[in-house]
Each structure stands twice: as C-alpha cells, then as structure tokens.
Design a protein around this motif. Structure first.
Motif, PDB file in Angstrom:
ATOM      1  N   THR A  95       0.000   9.803  -3.321  1.00  0.00           N
ATOM      2  CA  THR A  95      -0.623  11.023  -2.817  1.00  0.00           C
ATOM      3  C   THR A  95       0.385  12.161  -2.747  1.00  0.00           C
ATOM      4  O   THR A  95       1.511  11.980  -2.268  1.00  0.00           O
ATOM      5  N   GLU A 106       0.832  -1.206   0.000  1.00  0.00           N
ATOM      6  CA  GLU A 106       0.000   0.000   0.000  1.00  0.00           C
ATOM      7  C   GLU A 106       0.866   1.256   0.000  1.00  0.00           C
ATOM      8  O   GLU A 106       0.591   2.216  -0.725  1.00  0.00           O
ATOM      9  N   ASP A 113       1.218   4.164  -2.958  1.00  0.00           N
ATOM     10  CA  ASP A 113       0.645   5.465  -2.571  1.00  0.00           C
ATOM     11  C   ASP A 113       1.324   6.588  -3.356  1.00  0.00           C
ATOM     12  O   ASP A 113       2.519   6.825  -3.233  1.00  0.00           O
TER      13      ASP A 113
END
Length: 412
Positions: free
Chosen positions: A245, A239, A243
C-alpha cells in the motif's frame, strides 16, 4: 616448349585447387566439430563462503507520530534518520513555498559567511599549510565528481561548502586575498534584504524528547512496538511483508520520532535451515543491498506446525540507512566453509551412482568424484580432495558444457 609451359600451368592450378579444397574441408570439419561437441571449461579454485539463510523481516521500533497544529508548507530542518536532541526544532511551517525558497537562500548565505569568517582567522599565518590545502581540495574535487556521478546530490552540496572553505583559506594564506570584509558585508546586506521578503515568521515544531526523526509514516507505528513484538504471528508478519500500500502522511502529521537505538526484526524462517540456531544466540545478520552486517540476539524462536519458525531478533546498532523502511531483505549468516568452488551445472551422476565432474586433462576427458559441502544456484563448494586419487583436485579444468562426455574421451 609451349606444351611444357601449359602442363606446368595446369599442374599448378590443380595443386592450388586441391589445396583450396583441403583448406575448405579443414575449416568445415572444425566448425562441425565445434558445434557438435562444444566444450566450455572453468578452473577449479579454492574459495571460502558463508552459509546463509535468506528471509524478509519486519522492522519493529518504538515510534511516536509527530503532529503540528497549523496550516502551511513544511520545511524540514533535519534529514531522515537524524538524531534529535530534546527540545530541538525538527521543522518549520511557512505560509508559502516562496517563503521557504527565501529562507533556504538565507541559510546558504549564512553558511558562506561562516566559511569566510573562518578563513579570515588565518590572515598573517605562514605558507606551510598551502600544500595541505591544495591536496585536500584535489581529493574533495574527485569525491565531488563521484557524488555527482552517483546522483548523491545532498552529499555533493555539502562537499561544495567544504571545498569553498578550503579554497578561501588557501587564498588567504597564499596572499591572493587579504580580507573578506567586503564580501561579508555584501552577504549581510543580502540577508537583511531577503528577510524583509518573508511574509510571516515560520511556526517552529520542536519535540520534548530525544530520538531519531523520520519524515514519513507507514501506518504501523501504533501497532508495532517493543511491547508486543513477541506476540506477532506468522500470518501477521507475512501480511505486513506483502503489504504494498502506498501510504501518505495523515493530515497534520509531520512524521515520527523513534525512541532509542534498539530495534527488533520479526521474521518467518525455515526451521530445517536454521540447524542448531537456538533462542538466546547472538547471530550476524546481513541487511539490505548494502550488505551491512550487524550483531543481533534471537530473543524468541517459536516453532510452527508447518515446519517454519517465527524468530524475533533484537539489535542495538542503529541503522540510519534503513530508518524509513518497514521490511528488509536479510540473510542470517551461519557457518564459514572453505573448499573447491565449481559451477553447479558441471556436476554429473555416473552410471554407477557416483557424483562428480568431468575434467579436461590435456585432450583427455576424465571423470572425478566430488564431496559436496554446500550448493547454491550457480556454484557448489566441494571438499579439497587434491590428495585423493580419483577425486577433484585444485586447479583442475572442469568441463561445464560438453556433449557425449565419457571417461577417456579424446577432445581435439
């Protein structure tokens, strides 16, 4: 006589016509042969390579967020990755960007003043250092051009200051300048003038502990640390790797402080490719595009039901280039192999199941067997079987591309 001349002229024309037709046929036949039977070859050479296991890993460090309690514009006094001593000022908060610009000009002038003061210390010395100064200036000028070409303007700016120092010293020793007192006085006056323009004194942010400072955060500072790195699951590691972001520093956060130089890396690897690697082993990791090698210990290696393994590496070599990264592309270096390097596309399987390559011996195509060691996408390393009859030899001309190839075919 006229008839004879006409016959000779006609004969000459016929000969030229036939010659032209022959030449055209020759060219056309060569073109047809080339496009119907193109051959591309490569010489088999000796090569040493390292078997690697590629993976993406997650950096885990002991990190602490650094906050500041006032409003204003932040001016960092250290670059990312800098080692910070206890109670050092890491940044200043100014009332406006104009104040920062003024302070930067003051800092530049202060640096120039220090250079001139240093150069003045050489007044009255002999000229034996002139050649050394000139040589160093020439070398740094070449390096400066390279920094500018590479877009490394921070290093270029630092180098310009070093060049100014050398030139000032050279001029003093050479006698071109006898004193920099007037220039130093001008700088002092300018600094005094600039200081009056700053609207208010900056708020200094200092840290009560030592470490490595980074001006950006990514939101994982409180989650990932040395205390829980062994608890990271395969799912959580993946994860974090996926990611993407875009994370901004929260309000009032100036960056983070990394304690110590130890760091960890958690990764999910293919158990089969790990081979005999075991927990507690000291291995070599190649990190990032810089291809920097570091030694690391595998402090945990947990086999997963799906055939993968969660590995945790520990390293005590500080890497300033990756201090602001959370995820890195890495390679685990396994074993070194030496053999004959051939293009993977050149490998063929004969009708009887033998694996080998076609080589060009003069104008004759021959099939030679190979003994593979390791294979990559573009190239394969095979054993050096130069002394074995029927097997590939060093410096054989390997056929990479060719149509209708078979043992004994004549090319030409």
């Amino acid at each position: 006589m006229a008839d004879t001349d006409k016959k000779r002229a006609l004969t000459t024309r016929i000969i030229w016509l036939l010659t032209g037709i022959f030449f055209i046929l020759l060219v056309v036949s060569q073109i047809v042969i080339y496009f119907n039977h193109p051959i591309r070859t490569e010489v088999a050479t000796l090569y040493t390579t390292t078997e690697t296991v590629g993976f993406k890993g997650v950096y885990v460090r002991d990190e602490k967020l650094v906050s500041y309690p006032v409003r204003g514009v932040v001016n960092y006094t250290h670059t990312d990755g800098s080692k910070i001593a206890k109670n050092s000022v890491i940044a200043e908060v100014y009332a406006s960007r104009n104040d920062i610009a003024i302070q930067q000009e003051i800092d530049d002038l202060t640096a120039q003043r220090a250079v001139l003061m240093d150069a003045e210390s050489l007044v009255g010395t002999d000229t034996s250092q002139l050649e050394s100064f000139s040589s160093q200036i020439s070398e740094k000028h070449s390096l400066l051009m390279q920094y500018i070409f590479d877009g490394d303007y921070r290093s270029a700016s630092k180098l310009k200051s070093e060049m100014l120092n050398l030139r000032s010293k050279r001029d003093i020793v050479k006698g071109t300048e006898v004193s920099y007192d007037d220039k130093i006085s001008e700088i002092d006056s300018r600094i005094t003038e600039l200081r009056r323009k700053i609207t208010s004194e900056p708020y200094e942010i200092s840290l009560g502990e030592a470490g490595y400072f980074v001006s950006t955060v990514d939101g994982y500072e409180n989650e990932l640390n040395s205390g829980n790195v062994l608890d990271l699951s395969k799912e959580r590691i993946n994860e974090i790797i996926l990611d993407e972001t875009e994370y901004q520093n929260p309000s009032g956060v100036i960056g983070k402080l990394i304690s110590g130089y130890n760091w960890y890396m958690a990764a999910v690897l293919d158990t089969v490719r790990l081979g005999t690697v075991f927990e507690g082993a000291v291995v070599t990791l190649r990190i990032g595009s810089s291809q920097q090698n570091v030694k690391a210990e595998i402090i945990s290696l947990k086999r997963q039901p799906d055939g993968s393994s969660v590995a945790v590496f520990k390293c005590d070599m500080f890497l300033a280039d990756f201090i602001d990264s959370r995820v890195a592309q890495c390679k685990l270096l396994m074993e070194d192999y030496t053999g004959i390097r051939i293009p993977t596309d050149s490998i063929r399987v004969a009708d009887d199941g033998r694996v080998g390559v076609f080589i060009l011996d003069g104008i004759v195509v021959k099939f030679k067997e190979i003994k593979q060691i390791i294979s990559e996408e573009d190239y394969t390393l095979v054993e050096d079987t130069t002394d074995l009859n029927g097997y590939i030899s060093l410096y054989d001309t390997v056929i990479v591309e060719g149509k209708d190839l078979y043992d004994g075919k004549i090319i030409g």
